[in-house]
Design an enzyme around this catalytic site. Sequence first.
Site: not given
Lengths: 392, 129
Positions: A179, A199, A151, A325, A71, A237
């Site tokens: 999403q 994705s 997302n 965090c 994605g 490829t």
Amino acid sequence: MRSVYLDHAATTPVRPEVLEKMLPYFSEYFGNPSSIYKWGRETRAAIDEAREIVAAQLGCTPAEIVFTGGGSEADNLAIQGFALANQSKGKHLITTAVEHHAVIDTAKYLEKLGFTVTYLPVDEYGLVSPAQLEQALRPDTILVSVMYANNEVGTIMPIPELAQVCQKAGVAFHTDAVQAGGVLDLNVEKLGVNMLSLSAHKFYGPKGVGLLYHRKGTRLDSLIHGGGQERGHRAGTENIAGIVGLATALELANQEREETNQRVKGLRDQLILGLKDRISEVKLNGHPTQRLPNNVNVSIRYVEGESLLLNLDMQGIAASSGSACTSGSLAASHVLLAMGIPHEIAHGSLRLTLGRESTAADIQYLLEVLPPIVDKLRAMSPLFPEGEEKDV
Amino acid sequence: MYSEKVMEHFMNPRFVGEISDADGVGTEGNPVCGDIMRIFIKVDAENRIADIKFKTFGCGAAIATSDMVCEMVLGKTLDEALQITNATVAQALDGLPPNKLHCSNLAADALHKAIADFKERQVTLETGA
């Protein structure tokens, strides 16, 4: 201890049916699709078939699909590839403040190359409006990129309406639909988009493979130069097994879309109600109804997200947070901040994303485990006003 | 990502709480970066830390470093407590991930602020101001 995976927006497991279709393309059919002999023809046929399956799912022609390495690459190709190929027409781009970093950071990179980018602000639900977009258009605007569904908070953008604004102005429109894959309608005619990124690992396909739809006539510079694969848009490829897996996963997801969405949405609403019922000062982030059927994002006041995640992990539950965090930076989620959520509340956000294998028992387990964790962390928090309970 | 010692102090902190008649209180951090620590100390006649508690809003490292600082200085003199640095706290926890080192800065700073608060109160008492 139970294991409950509630982070399907991060990634999903490969479905057994998908894996089964992929397996022959590792050792049995391994030929290079660019080779002219039988080995090459076999894998070429597999890619052609996959491209046709995908085209049918998106309502486009096979030639309009470029398979990519995921994605993020699809977003990079759409934005960077389009901007570089069309810069003689103008050097202004428009996107939003709540895009995935694959879009925002590509836009920032283009700014370094001399492009100008407008980042549209969003409302409290994470939405941009067609009127807002119309106002931001300039004579030198060449591309607009707005994500289909967010997302973090799951807000669904009004893509057909936004794309129409661009169509009228003759400006290309890209949507990061990563999403939305397998969950929302991906018909590119109904959406009216020029480009769309997907994705595979978000809809029970393998990691490391994605695609970019680009409407016929959309000029793109390649980001990866070499052997001329993917009609010169993406050298290298082909990831045959991955491409076969993507096509199979997308077809399966779309076949079951309505049914799965209905069931997952029921669980989602049960979860939101349960959280509000059992924990004080919980606020739902994102749009109440215009949101992905599998997304729950709440801010739990006076606690910090990473502490929540670590405690949930100890109880076998996987979740995500917009806390600084957990992102490796010191800032809270750019999405929550753009929606006007204060820093300390953004740090206490918890994202729970359901999947096709989620059950009512999973929800029940989370609702039993989470309240004592919140109580424990609040008892440690200097921000928590003891003996007081008020609504946010 | 965290050492066992960090997880132990995070999951089972022993110094959580407040001291209502504290001799010194120190607060460090701010909600913007997602960490706030408050340390409460009781100081005895020999200038030793007789009791210590903390309240922390923050990540696993923030809570673990808060608890570790308390453990390290309980029973120590103020001068000894002032020797505690960010590095010694992180070391006592068997290390912290690089992006979490700022959390250990906060714990030592909150402690130093609590000691400074205590000293300020002493001056106020002595001068009767």
